[in-house]
Motif scaffolding. Sequence first.
Motif, PDB file in Angstrom:
ATOM      1  N   LYS A  35       9.704 -80.703  29.782  1.00 27.51           N
ATOM      2  CA  LYS A  35      10.959 -80.421  29.029  1.00 27.51           C
ATOM      3  C   LYS A  35      11.874 -81.212  29.669  1.00 27.51           C
ATOM      4  N   LYS A  76      16.833 -76.921  23.777  1.00 25.55           N
ATOM      5  CA  LYS A  76      15.504 -77.446  23.066  1.00 25.55           C
ATOM      6  C   LYS A  76      14.382 -77.437  24.223  1.00 25.55           C
ATOM      7  N   TYR A  77      13.175 -77.529  23.665  1.00 23.41           N
ATOM      8  CA  TYR A  77      12.103 -77.775  24.486  1.00 23.41           C
ATOM      9  C   TYR A  77      11.766 -76.474  25.452  1.00 23.41           C
ATOM     10  N   PHE A  89       7.786 -75.292  26.720  1.00 26.70           N
ATOM     11  CA  PHE A  89       6.912 -76.281  27.157  1.00 26.70           C
ATOM     12  C   PHE A  89       6.319 -75.455  28.632  1.00 26.70           C
ATOM     13  N   LEU A 117      11.617 -84.957  27.854  1.00 21.51           N
ATOM     14  CA  LEU A 117      12.202 -84.918  26.667  1.00 21.51           C
ATOM     15  C   LEU A 117      13.592 -84.616  26.478  1.00 21.51           C
TER      16      LEU A 117
END
Length: 154
Positions: free
Chosen positions: A145, A94-95, A98, A148
Amino acid sequence: MKKMNKLEAVFWNIAFPGFSQLLMGQYIKGILFVTLEVMINANSHFNSAIMYSFLGEIDKAEAVLNYQWLMFYPCVYLFSLWDGYRSAMPANEKYSFFPFVFGAYFVTVGLMVSPKVTIFQIHPGPVFLPMLFLIPGLLIGFLIKFLLSLKLKN
């Protein structure tokens, strides 16, 4: 389609945007990135600016550049890097965008302010200052990142 690891994908695109896409069999994307790279590079006279910068002739680098064309370069370059990375990363990551997005933002800002910035009586110019601006962009992107990802775990 060739399988590629994330690091290999990023390094091929650092060498030339679109290369990892071509190597992975994503021909339309790869050709698009290569075409954009060549078009932006040629119209901005970026190679000449790089050459002058490495020769220490910053004034010539600034004079030869077409900033209006070069403003497209950071986003295309870093999007190509991210796309290659994304194509090779695990589906559950995920993420990952960024660091690439913030890198593009900061490099673009570094390019915009490069004619006016002098650091310790050294004028880095339109090639080296954006490179320096990439560092805080990546750090902020990785920090966001990370934060989060922590929040997602909780």
